[in-house]
Design a protein around this motif. Structure first.
Motif, short mmCIF file in Angstrom:
data_model
loop_
_atom_site.label_atom_id
_atom_site.label_comp_id
_atom_site.label_asym_id
_atom_site.label_seq_id
_atom_site.Cartn_x
_atom_site.Cartn_y
_atom_site.Cartn_z
N GLY A 76 0.83 -1.18 0.00
CA GLY A 76 0.00 0.00 0.00
C GLY A 76 0.88 1.25 0.00
O GLY A 76 2.08 1.18 0.26
N VAL A 77 0.27 2.36 -0.30
CA VAL A 77 0.95 3.66 -0.28
C VAL A 77 0.40 4.50 0.86
O VAL A 77 -0.81 4.62 1.03
CB VAL A 77 0.77 4.41 -1.61
N ALA A 78 1.29 5.04 1.66
CA ALA A 78 0.95 6.04 2.67
C ALA A 78 1.41 7.38 2.10
O ALA A 78 2.61 7.60 1.95
CB ALA A 78 1.63 5.75 4.00
N ASP A 79 0.46 8.23 1.75
CA ASP A 79 0.79 9.45 1.03
C ASP A 79 0.60 10.68 1.87
O ASP A 79 -0.09 10.66 2.90
CB ASP A 79 -0.05 9.56 -0.24
N ALA A 80 1.21 11.77 1.39
CA ALA A 80 1.12 13.07 2.06
C ALA A 80 1.58 12.96 3.51
O ALA A 80 1.05 13.63 4.40
CB ALA A 80 -0.30 13.63 1.99
N MET A 81 2.57 12.10 3.76
CA MET A 81 3.16 11.94 5.08
C MET A 81 4.46 12.74 5.12
O MET A 81 4.77 13.51 4.21
CB MET A 81 3.42 10.46 5.36
N ASP A 82 5.26 12.55 6.18
CA ASP A 82 6.51 13.31 6.27
C ASP A 82 7.49 12.93 5.16
O ASP A 82 8.31 13.75 4.75
CB ASP A 82 7.15 13.15 7.65
N THR A 83 7.40 11.69 4.62
CA THR A 83 8.27 11.32 3.50
C THR A 83 8.00 12.20 2.29
O THR A 83 8.91 12.47 1.50
CB THR A 83 8.08 9.84 3.13
N ARG A 86 5.97 16.85 4.07
CA ARG A 86 5.08 17.68 4.86
C ARG A 86 5.91 18.48 5.84
O ARG A 86 6.78 17.96 6.52
CB ARG A 86 4.07 16.81 5.65
N ASN A 87 5.68 19.78 5.93
CA ASN A 87 6.41 20.69 6.81
C ASN A 87 7.87 20.87 6.42
O ASN A 87 8.64 21.49 7.15
CB ASN A 87 6.33 20.23 8.28
N MET A 88 8.27 20.33 5.27
CA MET A 88 9.65 20.48 4.80
C MET A 88 9.68 20.69 3.28
O MET A 88 10.49 20.09 2.57
CB MET A 88 10.51 19.28 5.18
N GLY A 89 8.77 21.54 2.79
CA GLY A 89 8.80 21.87 1.38
C GLY A 89 7.50 21.65 0.65
O GLY A 89 7.25 22.28 -0.39
N LEU A 90 6.66 20.72 1.12
CA LEU A 90 5.37 20.46 0.48
C LEU A 90 4.33 21.37 1.13
O LEU A 90 3.93 21.15 2.27
CB LEU A 90 4.97 19.00 0.62
N ASP A 120 -1.35 21.48 9.25
CA ASP A 120 -0.29 22.32 8.74
C ASP A 120 -0.73 23.39 7.75
O ASP A 120 0.10 24.15 7.25
CB ASP A 120 0.83 21.47 8.13
N HIS A 121 -2.04 23.46 7.47
CA HIS A 121 -2.52 24.56 6.63
C HIS A 121 -2.83 25.82 7.43
O HIS A 121 -3.09 26.87 6.85
CB HIS A 121 -3.78 24.12 5.86
N LEU A 122 -2.82 25.72 8.75
CA LEU A 122 -3.07 26.89 9.58
C LEU A 122 -1.97 27.94 9.38
O LEU A 122 -0.78 27.60 9.32
CB LEU A 122 -3.14 26.50 11.06
N THR A 317 17.92 12.78 11.48
CA THR A 317 17.02 11.82 10.86
C THR A 317 16.00 12.46 9.94
O THR A 317 15.60 11.86 8.93
CB THR A 317 16.31 11.01 11.97
N TYR A 318 15.57 13.70 10.24
CA TYR A 318 14.52 14.31 9.43
C TYR A 318 14.97 14.61 8.00
O TYR A 318 14.14 14.95 7.16
CB TYR A 318 13.99 15.59 10.10
N TYR A 319 16.26 14.42 7.71
CA TYR A 319 16.73 14.58 6.32
C TYR A 319 16.73 13.25 5.56
O TYR A 319 17.28 13.16 4.46
CB TYR A 319 18.13 15.18 6.29
N TYR A 320 16.09 12.23 6.12
CA TYR A 320 16.07 10.94 5.45
C TYR A 320 15.40 11.00 4.08
O TYR A 320 15.69 10.19 3.19
CB TYR A 320 15.33 9.89 6.31
N LYS A 321 14.51 11.99 3.87
CA LYS A 321 13.81 12.09 2.58
C LYS A 321 14.81 12.21 1.43
O LYS A 321 14.54 11.77 0.31
CB LYS A 321 12.90 13.31 2.55
N THR A 322 15.97 12.81 1.71
CA THR A 322 16.99 12.96 0.67
C THR A 322 17.45 11.60 0.17
O THR A 322 17.61 11.38 -1.04
CB THR A 322 18.17 13.78 1.21
#
Length: 407
Positions: A76-83, A86-90, A120-122, A317-322
């Motif tokens: 399955g796909v978990a989308d629009a998550m921190d990967t 979210r909160n880092m460019g999206l 995070d839209h606030l 760790t929060y730079y794991y998306k790279t």
């Protein structure tokens, strides 16, 4: 034998043999023994203004093609998550469009999909609990209207507004009451987001876990599970063993997922992992092995990938998306190593080299020749000569014979 050039932290070059791609097969039936979601990343347009602070310009064709790649392996796909940054460019507008497009794509192939619901839209950082609740509900309704399942992500706004565990109980109670179907709760540790310190009302994980379990027990019919991302296997097992039978534990532990998914004989974790976005074929083949009752094959397939994941998720760790996007590029799922917000510059070349080395050794390079060519081009672009590397002795690389990969 084709060689792969590696770069050490001191600038020294070396070469290792390029491994062949494992003979993994896509499943011919749904995976049965574990539920597994890959938290997918987004691919920007390579010519866009992918610099810090700019709105995300997504390459929708490449982004959705990557999701189809994950679904094709039975995950399955978990989308629009921190990967997905979210909160880092999206930004919020891109997040909403991502959810709508991914839900339509999932519906077209019958793929499993859950999406992140956050606040995070606030526009303001400091808000009231009522505003947190309303923001959660707005995103929840958008997810449900799109036809996607929901993951209630940990909210920075709630972390700032809450004064006690009772505040968390109140917010989750009201948001869960508004859900039209059971949701997944999300406990994200400070390694992933330092702004979430003290989530669920305490910096002590045992006290926070008690609050989480009370939230689940109070609305058990509205909670299908919880994703734990504390990078603490003992904490996850402790919570897993106390969950009601109706709730699954989805491991978000990218350091220890092999043993957590395998289980201890009495319980096991399912998976919702950013690591699996980079390892969809390996993860699928390993779960296929479990489906066939071959736990030894499961460990042979997935075990070597854990060192790779630990490198991808190394501190900070929060730079794991790279690393996830880098492997996507190496494996041919996007034409450029680009990320929204300029995050492709968040890791050093030696760090990326270690990812290449471990991906090669663990069977995570889907198209090894392409991966080697792209990596060598990146080295050349940075003034290094891959051909100047001295050859290292041949090393054993992880490979799984075709007969051990069960369809």
């Amino acid at each position: 034998m084709t060689s792969l050039t590696l770069l050490a932290a001191d600038g020294a070059l070396s070469a290792v043999p390029l491994a062949t791609a494992p003979a993994f097969r896509k499943p011919t039936q749904p995976l049965r023994s574990r539920v597994a979601y890959a938290a997918a990343h987004v691919v920007p347009k390579p010519f866009a203004d992918n610099t810090p602070g700019q709105p995300a310009e997504i390459d929708w064709d490449a982004t959705l093609a990557f999701r189809h790649h994950v679904w094709s392996w039975g995950l399955g796909v978990a989308d629009a998550m921190d990967t997905a940054q979210r909160n880092m460019g999206l930004d919020p507008a891109a997040t909403r469009e991502l959810i709508s497009r991914s839900a339509a794509a999932a519906n077209s192939v019958g793929g499993k999909l859950v999406v992140g619901v956050n606040t995070d839209h606030l526009e303001h950082e400091q808000v009231s609990l009522d505003e947190v609740i309303d923001a959660y509900k707005q995103q929840l309704h958008h997810a449900e209207d799109s036809g996607a399942g929901a993951v209630l992500m940990a909210s920075r706004h709630l972390a700032r507004a809450a004064r006690s565990a009772d505040d968390y109980r109140r917010v989750y109670r009201e948001v869960l009451a508004a859900a039209s179907a059971p949701v997944v709760l999300h406990w994200l540790g400070t390694a992933f987001d330092p702004q979430l310190e003290g989530y669920f009302g305490s910096t002590d994980w045992q006290a926070a876990a008690q609050t989480l379990l009370e939230i689940i027990d109070a609305d058990a019919d509205q909670v299908q599970g919880v994703k734990m991302s504390l990078l603490d296997a003992d904490a996850e097992i402790s919570v897993r063993e106390r969950l009601p039978e109706s709730a699954r534990m989805f491991t978000g532990d990218d350091f220890h997922y092999v043993s957590l998914i395998a289980g201890d004989g009495s319980s096991h974790s399912d998976a919702l992992l950013g690591a699996f976005a980079a390892l969809a074929p390996n993860a699928s083949a390993a779960i296929q092995a479990l489906d066939a009752g071959d736990e030894a094959a499961y460990h042979r397939i997935l075990g070597p990938t854990e060192a790779l994941s630990q490198q991808v998720f190394a501190a900070p760790t929060y730079y794991y998306k790279t690393g996830v996007a880098f492997l996507s590029w190496l494996n041919g799922h996007q034409v450029a190593f680009q990320m929204v917000g300029g995050l492709h510059a968040a890791r050093s070349l030696p760090h990326l080299s270690r990812i290449v080395e471990l991906a090669n050794a663990s069977g995570a390079l889907e198209r090894p020749e392409l991966a080697a060519a792209r990596w060598h081009e990146l080295l050349t672009l940075n003034g290094l000569d891959p051909a100047a590397a001295s050859a290292a002795p041949a090393v054993e690389v992880a490979g799984v014979p075709a007969e051990e990969v069960l369809a």
